[in-house]
Structures are given as C-alpha cells and as structure tokens.
Scaffold this active site. Sequence first.
Site, PDB file in Angstrom:
ATOM      1  N   THR A 121      40.335  -4.005  55.790  1.00 36.55           N
ATOM      2  CA  THR A 121      41.215  -4.753  56.693  1.00 36.55           C
ATOM      3  C   THR A 121      42.661  -4.506  56.288  1.00 36.55           C
ATOM      4  O   THR A 121      43.085  -4.894  55.200  1.00 36.55           O
ATOM      5  CB  THR A 121      40.893  -6.251  56.637  1.00 36.55           C
ATOM      6  OG1 THR A 121      39.507  -6.435  56.956  1.00 36.55           O
ATOM      7  CG2 THR A 121      41.743  -7.027  57.630  1.00 36.55           C
ATOM      8  N   GLY A 257      36.059 -20.485  53.920  1.00 40.13           N
ATOM      9  CA  GLY A 257      36.347 -19.779  52.675  1.00 40.13           C
ATOM     10  C   GLY A 257      35.877 -18.350  52.784  1.00 40.13           C
ATOM     11  O   GLY A 257      35.811 -17.780  53.865  1.00 40.13           O
ATOM     12  N   CYS A 260      37.294 -13.139  53.614  1.00 43.85           N
ATOM     13  CA  CYS A 260      37.995 -12.657  54.808  1.00 43.85           C
ATOM     14  C   CYS A 260      38.928 -13.675  55.450  1.00 43.85           C
ATOM     15  O   CYS A 260      40.132 -13.446  55.529  1.00 43.85           O
ATOM     16  CB  CYS A 260      36.972 -12.170  55.836  1.00 43.85           C
ATOM     17  SG  CYS A 260      36.073 -10.700  55.315  1.00 43.85           S
ATOM     18  N   LYS A 263      42.165 -14.866  53.538  1.00 44.60           N
ATOM     19  CA  LYS A 263      43.051 -13.717  53.287  1.00 44.60           C
ATOM     20  C   LYS A 263      43.646 -13.184  54.589  1.00 44.60           C
ATOM     21  O   LYS A 263      44.856 -12.908  54.662  1.00 44.60           O
ATOM     22  CB  LYS A 263      42.253 -12.619  52.585  1.00 44.60           C
ATOM     23  CG  LYS A 263      42.963 -11.293  52.420  1.00 44.60           C
ATOM     24  CD  LYS A 263      42.111 -10.306  51.659  1.00 44.60           C
ATOM     25  CE  LYS A 263      40.911  -9.826  52.445  1.00 44.60           C
ATOM     26  NZ  LYS A 263      41.263  -8.894  53.553  1.00 44.60           N
TER      27      LYS A 263
END
Length: 434
Positions: A121, A257, A260, A263
């Site tokens: 990502t 949480g 992924c 963030k």
Amino acid sequence: MNITFIGSGYVGLVSGVMMSYLGHNVTCLDNDEAKISKLNKRILPIYETKLDKYFTQALEHERLKFTSFYNEELKNTEAVFITVGTPSKASGEADLSYVYEAIDKISLHINKDCLIVIKSTVPPNSCNNIINYLKEKGFSFNVASNPEFLREGNAVEDFLYPDRIVIGVNNKESEDILRKIYMPLTDNGAELVITDLVTAELIKYGSNSFLATKIAFINEMANLCEKIGADIKNLSKGIGLDKRIGTAFLNAGPGFGGSCFPKDILALNSIIKNNYIDSKILEAVIRSNKERPSLMVDKIATLLDEDLKGKNIAVLGLTYKAGTDDVRASPAIEIIKNLLDKGTYVKAFDPMGLENSQKTFQNENLLYLDSAIKVCDSSDAIIITTEWSEFQALDWQKIYSLVKTPIIIDLRNILKADEVESIGFRYYTVGSKI
C-alpha cells in the site's frame, strides 16, 4: 508464469501461496532468514484460516519456493510483486524505505522485460516516482500497481473469489502480463478494474478509510444507544439492510485495528493535508477510534462501581479480530494497557494470538494463560474483546462456578444474553443501556 514476491509477510505469503494454486511458479523472497528457514521446513509463520491446506498443496506440486537471496533465479521471473511493509512515520505518512530497498536490489537481477508490480500500500504517484527513480539509475522497467484487498481471517476466500481485481498500468504490455496472471480468476467471473497508476493506488486508501469510517460511525451510534435505550444490533441491521449501505462493518465494538486500517487512514489523511485540503471526516474517524479503548474501560469501570484498582479482570481475546494471530494495533491490547494503568490485575487468553501478544506487550500485572477457563477463574469480571466463535462455545455454566463475581462485559456482542443470564451472569454489551 514465473512470479516472485519480495516480502513474505502476511500479504506476500498469502498471495504467493494462492498464486501457486492458480498454477504459477512462485518464489517468495524475504530478508528474514529465520522466517525463510521455517517456511522451508513447511512451517507457516502466520495463522490464516485454510492457508495451511494450500501451502501444503503448493509445496507438494513443487510450484512454491522460499529464499532470502537476490540471485540469478530472478532473471527468469516474468513479474516481481513488491509486498514489503509501508509503516507509518510519526507524521502519519507511509514510510516507503522498504519499497525502495527492494527496488534497488531487484533492479540488479531481473531481466528488462520483467514487470515490477507494487502490491504494497503506497501513496498516489508512488509508481510514477519509482519509474522516474529507476530511469535516473539507467533502468527502464515497466511498473504497475495492484493493491490487495485481503481480509485477515478470510484471505484465502478473498483471493479466490475477489469482489474486484484492481490493476493500474500505463501501457498495454503491463496490462497483458497482469491479465495473464489473473486469468484463472477472471475466467471464473472476477471483475477486473483497469485504471491508471495513481487511481489504483488511491483506490486502496479510499476503500480502507471508508470501511474504517463505517466502523467509527456505528460505534458512535452505539454510544447513543447506551444513553437513550436503543438496541444497537437492530439499529445496525435496519441501517445495513439498505442496499446503498450494506451490513458489512456495522458491528459495534472496541474499535478497528490491524496492520491496515489504522495505518492507511493516517496515510490518506496526511496525503490530503499535503495537498492543502481540509480533512474533517478522516480526522474525526482517527480521533474517535483512538479514544475507543479508553471509552470501553470507562464503561467497564462504571459497571464495576468505578474503582478498578485491585480488580482481577479476565480478558478473552487479544487479536484485533477473529480468524488471525495478528495483534498489531489491536483494541484488545490497548484496553489491557488502560486496565493496567487503573491498577487492575489482568489474565488474558486468545486461541491464536498468545505468542504474538507475549512478544508485543508484557507487564508484571498481566498474565497470559493457555485457556479461557483458567483466565476466568476467580475473576471480578470477564471482558470479551475479540469475536472468536470459541468464546460462544465455552462452558459458561462451569465458568459461573469459578468466577468471583458473575459479570460478563461483551465488547463484541457475540453471546446470547438469555443463555448467560439464565445461568446467573450479569451480562452487558456495547450499545445497550447501562
């Protein structure tokens, strides 16, 4: 086709195993020699539902290899997928140092026709920046974007039956290679979304941030339900059955949480700010989720007559969701930290997350145990923080005979109230009036 994955963490390993299932010859490369050693001994370093079956099958068919060396084998690869981590910087921006480290290494070994596919990502324009970076070093490789949408705990099914496969390309050659790689899935009905590099990169951030927003929204609705006496489960159902909205990610709980959502929403918020746009919605979601664990502990304190000091608390669940051993940014861990700060003694259990939790967080007043029964013994309250089906199947009658105070605070709303209340428990959920 011959495919290489650089980075054998969650995304790289799952994708590599499943690509080999599609018939490709796959090499998974990682700098972590201990991890590669495990994999070569047929030991999976992560838990993911059903992955072991496909892992074993790929090895038996000799279509899957593991190595920690950038070597001559890379010269035969037709596509190399970058699946390394992109952790958050202090600013919230994505740290691309691992991506560029991988690019530097593979560029010395792959052939000129090899396609570099960025599956990590990365912020919009990263692929274009990588293309320019390679040109400055004298390389002219094609670079494509192919974001992943695998849900931990459901990754195998998500790979085999994806909602969509997104590819970002800037030429026909790159598109043709990715079409060929994914042909077994597209022939089976998977929809292929072909777009430019920047849009493909942004799709991943937009998807995750929108889902995180749904979670934050339903959690705030749960707060309201607790104040006015509404039923969060029926509220979620009544909202989610609207086809324009959908039922997914409308389960109230302790917050989101994992590796992924936290963030990616921070990164997207940073991207928006860097483009001089005011990001009120994302900032509100980030703040709401950050406050969620302490709100849950406040709820626990209220139900236990405010003073938590000296209380023995049983925590069932350590992973950020069921079906995985991942405890990264887990609300359960944050709740435990908050409980310990208030002077409690905590015993905790998780069916799959014990080992990672022990590596992640230790405290003299925290005891990790290997069974739910042991954790609940002599407790002043039982807190359910992860929606494992194993907790629904526990012998609650036996647990009732072991606890000091028969209180269950179910932060995932997974138990049947009438069943545990008929045993004698006081049972509280998220989104129910206190």
